[in-house]
Design a protein around this motif. Structure first.
Motif, PDB file in Angstrom:
ATOM      1  N   VAL A 101       0.835  -1.199   0.000  1.00  0.00           N
ATOM      2  CA  VAL A 101       0.000   0.000   0.000  1.00  0.00           C
ATOM      3  C   VAL A 101       0.871   1.250   0.000  1.00  0.00           C
ATOM      4  O   VAL A 101       0.633   2.209  -0.753  1.00  0.00           O
ATOM      5  CB  VAL A 101      -0.954  -0.013   1.209  1.00  0.00           C
ATOM      6  N   MET A 102       1.912   1.256   0.841  1.00  0.00           N
ATOM      7  CA  MET A 102       2.808   2.415   0.891  1.00  0.00           C
ATOM      8  C   MET A 102       3.490   2.649  -0.457  1.00  0.00           C
ATOM      9  O   MET A 102       3.567   3.785  -0.935  1.00  0.00           O
ATOM     10  CB  MET A 102       3.859   2.214   1.982  1.00  0.00           C
ATOM     11  N   ALA A 103       4.002   1.577  -1.065  1.00  0.00           N
ATOM     12  CA  ALA A 103       4.704   1.711  -2.338  1.00  0.00           C
ATOM     13  C   ALA A 103       3.766   2.209  -3.425  1.00  0.00           C
ATOM     14  O   ALA A 103       4.129   3.081  -4.238  1.00  0.00           O
ATOM     15  CB  ALA A 103       5.330   0.376  -2.733  1.00  0.00           C
ATOM     16  N   GLY A 104       2.555   1.660  -3.459  1.00  0.00           N
ATOM     17  CA  GLY A 104       1.589   2.124  -4.445  1.00  0.00           C
ATOM     18  C   GLY A 104       1.217   3.575  -4.223  1.00  0.00           C
ATOM     19  O   GLY A 104       1.080   4.356  -5.187  1.00  0.00           O
ATOM     20  N   MET A 105       1.057   3.974  -2.967  1.00  0.00           N
ATOM     21  CA  MET A 105       0.725   5.364  -2.664  1.00  0.00           C
ATOM     22  C   MET A 105       1.883   6.303  -2.989  1.00  0.00           C
ATOM     23  O   MET A 105       1.663   7.471  -3.352  1.00  0.00           O
ATOM     24  CB  MET A 105       0.335   5.501  -1.194  1.00  0.00           C
ATOM     25  N   TYR A 106       3.104   5.811  -2.879  1.00  0.00           N
ATOM     26  CA  TYR A 106       4.272   6.598  -3.283  1.00  0.00           C
ATOM     27  C   TYR A 106       4.149   6.959  -4.762  1.00  0.00           C
ATOM     28  O   TYR A 106       4.411   8.101  -5.166  1.00  0.00           O
ATOM     29  CB  TYR A 106       5.518   5.770  -3.012  1.00  0.00           C
ATOM     30  N   ALA A 107       3.748   5.971  -5.581  1.00  0.00           N
ATOM     31  CA  ALA A 107       3.573   6.229  -7.015  1.00  0.00           C
ATOM     32  C   ALA A 107       2.396   7.159  -7.267  1.00  0.00           C
ATOM     33  O   ALA A 107       2.449   8.025  -8.152  1.00  0.00           O
ATOM     34  CB  ALA A 107       3.384   4.907  -7.755  1.00  0.00           C
ATOM     35  N   VAL A 108       1.319   7.004  -6.486  1.00  0.00           N
ATOM     36  CA  VAL A 108       0.168   7.895  -6.636  1.00  0.00           C
ATOM     37  C   VAL A 108       0.562   9.329  -6.310  1.00  0.00           C
ATOM     38  O   VAL A 108       0.220  10.278  -7.035  1.00  0.00           O
ATOM     39  CB  VAL A 108      -0.987   7.428  -5.722  1.00  0.00           C
ATOM     40  N   TYR A 109       1.295   9.506  -5.225  1.00  0.00           N
ATOM     41  CA  TYR A 109       1.666  10.852  -4.745  1.00  0.00           C
ATOM     42  C   TYR A 109       2.603  11.561  -5.725  1.00  0.00           C
ATOM     43  O   TYR A 109       2.433  12.732  -6.034  1.00  0.00           O
ATOM     44  CB  TYR A 109       2.317  10.720  -3.381  1.00  0.00           C
ATOM     45  N   HIS A 110       3.588  10.817  -6.230  1.00  0.00           N
ATOM     46  CA  HIS A 110       4.567  11.442  -7.126  1.00  0.00           C
ATOM     47  C   HIS A 110       4.098  11.466  -8.571  1.00  0.00           C
ATOM     48  O   HIS A 110       4.445  12.400  -9.322  1.00  0.00           O
ATOM     49  CB  HIS A 110       5.904  10.709  -7.029  1.00  0.00           C
ATOM     50  N   GLY A 111       3.347  10.447  -8.981  1.00  0.00           N
ATOM     51  CA  GLY A 111       2.912  10.382 -10.366  1.00  0.00           C
ATOM     52  C   GLY A 111       4.062  10.101 -11.313  1.00  0.00           C
ATOM     53  O   GLY A 111       5.233  10.049 -10.912  1.00  0.00           O
ATOM     54  N   PRO A 112       3.769   9.912 -12.597  1.00  0.00           N
ATOM     55  CA  PRO A 112       4.832   9.576 -13.552  1.00  0.00           C
ATOM     56  C   PRO A 112       5.906  10.647 -13.659  1.00  0.00           C
ATOM     57  O   PRO A 112       7.098  10.332 -13.745  1.00  0.00           O
ATOM     58  CB  PRO A 112       4.079   9.382 -14.872  1.00  0.00           C
ATOM     59  N   GLU A 113       5.509  11.896 -13.638  1.00  0.00           N
ATOM     60  CA  GLU A 113       6.502  12.965 -13.760  1.00  0.00           C
ATOM     61  C   GLU A 113       7.359  13.070 -12.516  1.00  0.00           C
ATOM     62  O   GLU A 113       8.576  13.316 -12.584  1.00  0.00           O
ATOM     63  CB  GLU A 113       5.810  14.297 -14.068  1.00  0.00           C
ATOM     64  N   GLY A 114       6.748  12.871 -11.361  1.00  0.00           N
ATOM     65  CA  GLY A 114       7.521  12.900 -10.129  1.00  0.00           C
ATOM     66  C   GLY A 114       8.519  11.759 -10.051  1.00  0.00           C
ATOM     67  O   GLY A 114       9.684  11.962  -9.664  1.00  0.00           O
ATOM     68  N   LEU A 115       8.094  10.548 -10.437  1.00  0.00           N
ATOM     69  CA  LEU A 115       9.024   9.416 -10.446  1.00  0.00           C
ATOM     70  C   LEU A 115      10.136   9.642 -11.466  1.00  0.00           C
ATOM     71  O   LEU A 115      11.296   9.309 -11.211  1.00  0.00           O
ATOM     72  CB  LEU A 115       8.283   8.123 -10.763  1.00  0.00           C
ATOM     73  N   ARG A 116       9.775  10.188 -12.614  1.00  0.00           N
ATOM     74  CA  ARG A 116      10.805  10.449 -13.622  1.00  0.00           C
ATOM     75  C   ARG A 116      11.826  11.457 -13.100  1.00  0.00           C
ATOM     76  O   ARG A 116      13.039  11.313 -13.333  1.00  0.00           O
ATOM     77  CB  ARG A 116      10.141  10.955 -14.913  1.00  0.00           C
ATOM     78  N   ALA A 117      11.356  12.464 -12.381  1.00  0.00           N
ATOM     79  CA  ALA A 117      12.275  13.457 -11.826  1.00  0.00           C
ATOM     80  C   ALA A 117      13.197  12.826 -10.784  1.00  0.00           C
ATOM     81  O   ALA A 117      14.402  13.094 -10.745  1.00  0.00           O
ATOM     82  CB  ALA A 117      11.486  14.609 -11.210  1.00  0.00           C
ATOM     83  N   ILE A 118      12.645  11.958  -9.922  1.00  0.00           N
ATOM     84  CA  ILE A 118      13.456  11.288  -8.899  1.00  0.00           C
ATOM     85  C   ILE A 118      14.504  10.398  -9.551  1.00  0.00           C
ATOM     86  O   ILE A 118      15.691  10.440  -9.208  1.00  0.00           O
ATOM     87  CB  ILE A 118      12.555  10.465  -7.956  1.00  0.00           C
ATOM     88  N   ALA A 119      14.065   9.558 -10.504  1.00  0.00           N
ATOM     89  CA  ALA A 119      14.988   8.631 -11.162  1.00  0.00           C
ATOM     90  C   ALA A 119      16.055   9.386 -11.941  1.00  0.00           C
ATOM     91  O   ALA A 119      17.241   9.002 -11.937  1.00  0.00           O
ATOM     92  CB  ALA A 119      14.217   7.694 -12.083  1.00  0.00           C
TER      93      ALA A 119
END
Length: 955
Positions: free
Chosen positions: A341-359
């Motif tokens: 649940v936490m990992a999925g919510m991490y993706a929800v919170y950041h979204g594709p652009e947020g994850l792309r920025a982190i990576a």
């Protein structure tokens, strides 16, 4: 002065145990017993009773215990660990930490078997599956496994099952995989008689009788490898390809599904889940569509409810291991739900652009590090990498590692001439500079970081970059402000029934209090931020806690040694049987492979025995629910030459303390076998009797049951094993950190260490007398419920003196003939009363197994009993023809707010009776979010990712 006036007032036992002395007295009187000792004497066989108090000390106050534990954990030293190997520091968004990880509305939920009151968690898990599907490029994913190593082993088993060739028995593992993954895969393969070959994938001989291969992406030393030529050739040869892939890297790298992998496994730890010295973390598993019937664990699917609306549920539930028993392909009966649940919510919170920025940032920092290493005249070994840089340092590796430690940094030495540095989300430019200074053996850099930054144009190497979109569903593109995210989390929480609402009386599950004081240390930095492979001089607090907890569990169970490595009850079963097999092999009795399992044993036992390479022989039970001793003796004689073990649950899943338990153990021992005791029902034994004293050789414990680790919606859990002295040398080992002497069963040396403080603190708060009192009250509460309900529902099994253990089974089978009512109808109707159903149709079809635990007060027990009695009266109205057999509150339960408030109402009973059948329901109504879910529709049309919004518009 009376010294008692100076003692702490916040002692814990009275906080943990629900009934006070007056309530306890009333319940004992109802049962016809004068004292608690009278009840216990009538319930627990005298032949196994412990004749002394446990040597655990007195109960403690919450304040003094947490202060002492803080001092212990302060001995841990939190270095910046760039060790990698599947574990990375990360940032848990505070909105997720406070409102999910630290929120009892999320961590006290049960596994979502009753879908109508678990829609919030099911949606969160569907998000998790969608994240995994999108990032791996494969169409099917499950709702999490235990860790990356065991996920890889499960994938190996699936590959073996789908390979379709009896001639292939070899599994190839790239030497570039993480060492702990290689070891766990070897353990699982050896138990099943498979061969594992570890080697260089580039020189792989495709003519070998190989059914599957495991590749690491990126490799354990950071290299990003083009596996396309390999996977193409493997597919031509009918070999299944499994990729163990870093999930964050797949934001930038071409996903496994696009370069030919058939399955992808890994961990979601770095998606906002703390390292926690090794766990708990949610592993992921995705695969091609044609494998969906073989995928292990749980899949969340989209179905419809009785009103035609969209509803979520656990799909393909007939694969559950307690149903398939020895025919199961896996013994997994849990997940890592809270962490998923936490990992999925991490993706929800950041979204594709947020994850792309982190990576992108992490990769840019790795490029910066590589450039700096080259300026220091080192050779960067690999040209393509994501976050982990392997650096050839000549003969300087030892000095560099020491210089790093002097600066509070852990680096990984690959060999005598190279080091690996794995960067992460928490890394900053200043951290890279610190690492470069360590590479320069502690002296100042001959250049500035700004010089390096100005000369960099970081990008993923040609041919490796991801081109496909991911996380396109609106749920990943909507909740990026904390206000919106908070409301989304709270909305989902409101759709789930948890212990914050009412008792969850599930038999064999022990849903007791998970006290706040026990939970507090889980998120302390000195508990949560340690890498599992940090050197022992940095983990003194943890090591001391392990030592004390192992000693406490040994004292409680009567055994000589304990392993904390198994990170679930299923893992404990498997580990315990492996220990038995290794011991038998060591004394020249390796031919012994028969495992006797009574019909009253816990449901996953047969699946675990098969996984451990044993052959299952069932033993009958008698009419009272006990093991049929004569049938056991007959089967033991029949297999005397090849008898390896007996697996027995005690008290049995029938809720009975069997009088013949010593005789049962003796029968097995005299024929050369070992006794494995399933500790799922240990909550009825603590302080009263000890398995090691009355004949067991090994016992696993569910710390998420007896010892207060919360169920977390279906996980995390812990299943340590306790063993007799002759089995101690075979306890699980580990390839990176020296523990045990046997085969590794989990990826981390101590399983899921960051939740072990919960059990440690519980034991120390309760003390010897408190633990014993908890057991006594658990037995009292179960017998009280049995007494109150026996006039309305037959109690199926009882002990020799007419009592039950810590749970009871009520029989509803006769209601089908008398009123057309199934046990499922009663389970769903309980939701209208605000309760989660007891365990349904296990271990006996058509029954309910009820376990109230010691934490529920008399008022809550009475509330539940009143609900069950009221439901029986509703059934009686059907029997008498007052209500219709098809149109009654049970058949249409549960009733949602939308249903009750709709303009039309066509039922022959009132809206008020549907929604508020008792006054206490009106006072704190829990509304199921959906009507009864259509299970068959979901299985026929499996959808395990977030459906496009137009599908919702069709409803």
């Amino acid at each position: 002065m009376d010294r008692s006036a100076l003692t702490h007032t916040d002692t814990f036992v009275r906080r943990h145990i629900g009934p006070d002395d007056a309530e306890t007295g009333r319940m004992l009187a109802t049962l016809g017993f004068g004292t608690m000792d009278d009840l216990v004497n009538a319930t627990v066989p005298a032949s196994i009773r412990l004749d002394r108090p446990l040597a655990l000390g007195p109960e403690r106050s919450e304040f003094e215990q947490i202060r002492e534990f803080r001092e212990m954990m302060s001995r841990n030293r939190v270095f910046r660990s760039y060790l990698g190997m599947g574990y990375h520091d990360c940032i848990t968004p505070p909105v997720i930490q406070r409102n999910i990880l630290e929120n009892p509305g999320w961590y006290t939920q049960y596994t979502p078997y009753q879908a109508e009151i678990a829609q919030g968690r099911l949606e969160a898990l569907l998000n998790f599956q969608t994240m995994v599907i999108d990032l791996t490029g494969l169409p099917i994913a499950n709702a999490s496994l235990l860790d990356e190593g065991t996920a890889a082993a499960e994938a190996m088993a699936v590959a073996y099952g789908v390979s379709g060739s009896d001639k292939r028995n070899t599994f190839f593992v790239s030497s570039l995989c993480h060492p702990q993954t290689i070891d766990v895969v070897r353990t699982r393969a050896a138990a099943r008689g498979m061969d594992v070959v570890v080697g260089d994938h580039e020189s792989f001989d495709f003519t070998q009788p190989v059914f599957g291969v495991l590749l690491q992406y990126p490799a354990t030393d950071g290299e990003v490898i083009d596996y396309r030529p390999f996977t193409q050739r493997a597919r031509e040869e009918g070999i299944v390809v499994i990729a163990a892939a870093d999930l964050l890297s797949l934001v930038l790298l071409s996903p496994p599904g696009e370069w030919g992998a058939d399955m992808a496994v890994g961990t979601t730890q770095r998606m906002g889940v703390p390292m926690g010295f090794g766990g708990p973390h949610a592993a992921y598993f995705s695969c091609r569509d044609e494998y969906k019937r073989q995928i292990p664990g749980r899949i969340i699917g989209v179905s419809v409810d009785a009103d035609g609306g969209r509803a979520l549920r656990m799909a393909l539930q007939t694969r559950e291991q307690h149903i398939r028993r020895e025919k199961a392909t896996s013994n997994i009966c849990t997940a890592q739900v809270l962490l998923a649940v936490m990992a999925g919510m991490y993706a929800v919170y950041h979204g594709p652009e947020g994850l792309r920025a982190i990576a992108t940032r992490v990769h840019a920092l790795a490029e910066l590090l590589a450039a700096g290493a080259e300026r220091l005249n080192y050779r960067v070994v690999h040209g393509a990498f994501f976050d982990t840089v392997r650096i050839d340092v000549g003969t300087r590796a030892g000095g560099i590692l020491a210089a790093a430690r002097d600066r509070g940094i852990n680096l990984r030495g690959i060999d005598d001439s190279s080091v690996c540095v794995a960067l992460d989300e928490t890394t900053g430019v200043e951290d890279v500079e610190e690492v470069l200074v360590a590479l320069n053996r502690g002296t100042a850099l001959p250049f500035s970081i700004d010089e390096l930054v100005d000369g960099l144009t970081p990008e993923i190497a040609d041919g490796f970059a991801r081109r496909s979109d991911f996380l396109t569903h609106p749920v990943f593109n909507r909740y990026h402000s904390e206000t919106e995210m908070l409301r989304y989390i709270r909305t989902l929480e409101s759709r789930d029934l948890s212990l914050t609402h009412s008792m969850i009386p599930l038999g064999s599950c022990t849903m007791k209090l998970n006290a706040t004081v026990e939970m507090m240390p889980v998120t302390w930095p000195e508990v949560s931020k340690l890498h599992p492979f940090a050197p022992p001089e940095q983990t003194a607090g943890y090591l001391e806690m392990f030592r004390q907890l192992e000693a406490d569990l040994a004292e409680i169970t009567g055994f000589d040694a304990v392993s904390l490595q198994p990170n679930a009850g299923s893992q404990g079963e498997f580990a315990g049987l492996l220990v038995i097999r290794e011991y038998l092999d060591s004394i020249g009795q390796g031919k012994r492979t028969i495992c006797l399992i009574p019909q009253s044993a816990h449901g996953t036992n047969p699946a675990s025995a098969v996984m451990a390479g044993m052959k299952v022989v069932a033993v009958a039970t008698d009419a009272s629910g006990n093991v049929d001793v004569e049938d056991l003796r007959k089967k033991a004689d029949q297999h005397a030459d090849d008898l390896a073990a007996l697996m027995i649950t005690y008290p049995s899943t029938h809720g009975v303390f069997e009088e013949a338990i010593r005789e049962i153990c003796d029968i097995v021992h005299k024929r050369g076998g070992q006794v494995y005791m399933d500790g799922a029902n240990m909550n009825a034994q603590v302080g009263l009797c000890r398995p090691g004293d009355f004949g067991a050789d090994v016992c696993h414990l569910n710390l998420h049951k007896t010892f207060c680790i919360p169920h977390g919606g279906g996980g995390p859990g812990m299943g340590p094993i306790c063993v007799a002295k002759h089995l101690q040398p075979f306890l699980p080992g580990h390839p990176v950190i020296a523990v045990g002497g046997g085969a590794a069963v989990s990826a981390a040396p101590w399983g899921s260490p960051s939740i072990l403080p919960i059990s440690y603190i519980y034991i120390h708060l309760m003390g010897a007398e408190g633990l014993k009192r908890a057991t006594e009250v658990a037995i009292l509460n179960a017998n009280y419920i049995a007494r109150r309900l026996e006039e309305h529902y037959p109690v199926l099994y009882r002990g020799a003196n007419g009592t039950v253990a810590h749970e009871c089974i009520i029989d509803l089978r006769q209601l089908k003939a008398s009123a057309g009512i199934e046990v499922e109808d009663v389970a769903k109707r309980l939701m209208d009363y605000g309760f989660h159903a007891p365990t349904v149709s296990f271990p006996v079809a058509g029954t309910m197994m009820i376990e109230p635990t010691e934490s529920e007060a008399l008022s809550e027990l009475d509330r539940f009993c009143e609900a069950m009695i009221s439901i029986r009266e509703e059934i009686r109205e059907v029997e008498l023809g007052i209500m219709d057999r098809a149109d009654n509150p049970l058949k249409h339960a549960p009733h949602t707010a939308a249903t009750v408030m709709a303009d039309e109402w066509s039922h022959g009973y009132s809206r008020e009776r549907a929604a508020f059948p008792k006054q206490f329901v009106r006072e704190r109504k829990f509304w199921p979010h959906v009507a009864r879910v259509n299970n068959a529709a979901g299985d026929r049309n499996l959808v395990c990712s977030c459906p496009p919004m137009e599908m919702y518009a069709e409803v």
